[in-house]
Design a protein around this motif. Sequence first.
Motif, PDB file in Angstrom:
ATOM      1  N   GLU A 279      11.173  -1.355   0.290  1.00 31.81           N
ATOM      2  CA  GLU A 279      10.029  -0.405   0.038  1.00 31.81           C
ATOM      3  C   GLU A 279      10.600   0.660  -0.818  1.00 31.81           C
ATOM      4  OE1 GLU A 279       7.624   0.748   3.377  1.00 31.81           O
ATOM      5  OE2 GLU A 279       8.053  -0.996   4.458  1.00 31.81           O
TER       6      GLU A 279
ATOM      7  N   LYS B 141       1.049  -1.025  -0.167  1.00 35.09           N
ATOM      8  CA  LYS B 141      -0.082   0.076  -0.220  1.00 35.09           C
ATOM      9  C   LYS B 141       0.716   1.207   0.019  1.00 35.09           C
ATOM     10  CE  LYS B 141      -3.886   2.322   0.269  1.00 35.09           C
ATOM     11  NZ  LYS B 141      -4.569   2.369  -1.016  1.00 35.09           N
ATOM     12  N   ARG B 142       2.091   1.202   1.013  1.00 33.62           N
ATOM     13  CA  ARG B 142       2.994   2.333   0.811  1.00 33.62           C
ATOM     14  C   ARG B 142       3.588   2.646  -0.481  1.00 33.62           C
ATOM     15  NH1 ARG B 142       3.428   0.207   6.021  1.00 33.62           N
ATOM     16  NH2 ARG B 142       5.273  -0.874   5.468  1.00 33.62           N
TER      17      ARG B 142
END
Length: 262
Positions: free
Chosen positions: A249, A29-30
């Motif tokens: 990430e 999601k990030r």
Amino acid sequence: MAEVAIVSSAFGAGSIWRDGHAAWFGATKRSGACAFEVRRELMHDADAHPDALRALGTALAGSGLWPVWSTPDTLYADDGALNEMQLRHAVECGRALGARFVKLQLGGFAGEAHAARLAAILEELGVKGRAEASAPRVVVENGQLEQGGKLAQFTALFRALRAAGEDKLIGMTFDIGNWQWTGEAPLMAAVALAPNVEYIHCKAVVGEGARRFACAPAADDPLCRAALARLPSDVPRGIEFPFDEPRVEEDAARYVAWLASA
């Protein structure tokens, strides 16, 4: 901007086995992705039980993501027969998860689409037609094996479905990199199959022969860009190459942004 999904294996098969799929919903999601592809081959049997899949789907929805259910099961058996049991099981799992797509391998398709029987099963399961919020869409993917990975099989399948008046009965997941395992030209396949493509797997490939590996495309990768230009621009695109482990990430966010606009 295209919707982007992250395939769970992008976070590393070992990480998924160790921590489970749900551990990576937040990072997905990030990153700016819209969807997460859950892979049956990276799950213990207990985690693939319908109750567990419903719980996983609830967690996905709570994270603001929609799911894809991916299974190594095949639509056609080795002898060319319609693989009814595996199709039913895949759809049941996808429905429990709340998946938009249920993705199978094509398998041993040998020229007979069994369109009437396939239509009856999908009608019975309530999944005939394009993906909807209430029902998953069945799509078949070109794999890395000769069986289920040749362009002629896919063109014959969709030609047979058109002849039976069922050309939109199922869709296709077009994996740009997988064609190279079977010696097919990805751009030729993209032109031939574009009308049937509803989901795209994006990856580059390094190595030769059986020693090929998925890798991240370069920003100016000519093959991925050319293939995407020939495929529908309004279908979701999936990241199926490994992120750099020390900066997972950061990699995820960078590649989601790249693929959404490529």
